[in-house]
Motif scaffolding. Structure first.
Motif: not given
Length: 212
Positions: A10, A14, A119
């Motif tokens: 994740i 980002m 995000f």
């Protein structure tokens, strides 16, 4: 439960999707503003998700409607396909529509902001106040239209006189005269004349009385 692999991926998404500029121009009467489309958000984030072996699946959705507004509360599962680690993500969205597209609009909004918030993707200036003004204007126009249609229908019903024979048979069949004018008007809307309406009621009464 610790999910280091999932969280690392994740974080990588980002890092890749740092900013998304608005690509859509919205105009409603005097209100104009720029927005970011669901297509741009989804397509951009999707590429990064695929690179890092992440998938997002819908797992739950509840919705409710209030007038022309439909609100959905959704839950999605983001899964690391290599480890099976997952996290549940929640989002909500509201869509305005007078027909049957409210749920779809609300889900589109909810999914777009799920990606933007999960995000932490900035998009520039916040259009919420302007878009709320647009929504208020649309709702006011829709309420005015509905009220005008209601008044027109009411005037039409007041101008109608139900023939006494039809009125008597209607009351006998339904047990009370409530809603008779509205029912009669709907029959006329279907291009039924008085003879056809009376015949229909007679047949219903015969069946109700066991064919006698």
């Amino acid at each position: 439960m610790s999910k280091p692999a999932l969280y690392q991926k994740i974080s990588k998404v980002m890092g890749e999707v740092r900013y998304l500029s608005k690509d859509d121009n919205i105009a409603f009467k005097e209100t104009k503003y720029k927005a970011i489309s669901e297509e741009k958000v989804t397509s951009t984030v999707r590429e990064s998700l695929l690179r890092h072996g992440l998938i997002i699946l819908p797992v739950k959705q509840d919705h409710k409607r209030d007038g022309t507004l439909t609100t959905v509360d959704t839950e999605y599962k983001i899964v690391d396909i290599e480890t099976g680690e997952y996290e549940i993500l929640a989002s909500s969205g509201t869509g305005a529509d007078t027909q049957d597209k409210g749920v779809g609009k609300a889900m589109t909004y909810a999914y777009k902001y799920l990606l933007l918030r999960t995000f932490a993707i900035p998009t520039g200036e916040d259009p919420d106040k302007i878009s709320s003004a647009e929504l208020d204007a649309k709702q006011a126009a829709e309420r005015e239209k509905e009220e005008a249609e209601r008044r027109k229908r009411e005037e039409y019903l007041n101008s109608i006189t139900v023939p006494s024979v039809i009125a008597a048979k209607y009351t006998t069949f339904y047990g009370k005269p409530d809603g008779m004018k509205d029912w009669y008007a709907k029959c006329l809307d279907k291009s039924m004349d008085d003879a056809a309406i009376e015949t229909w009621l007679t047949e219903k009464l015969v069946k109700k009385n066991g064919g006698k």
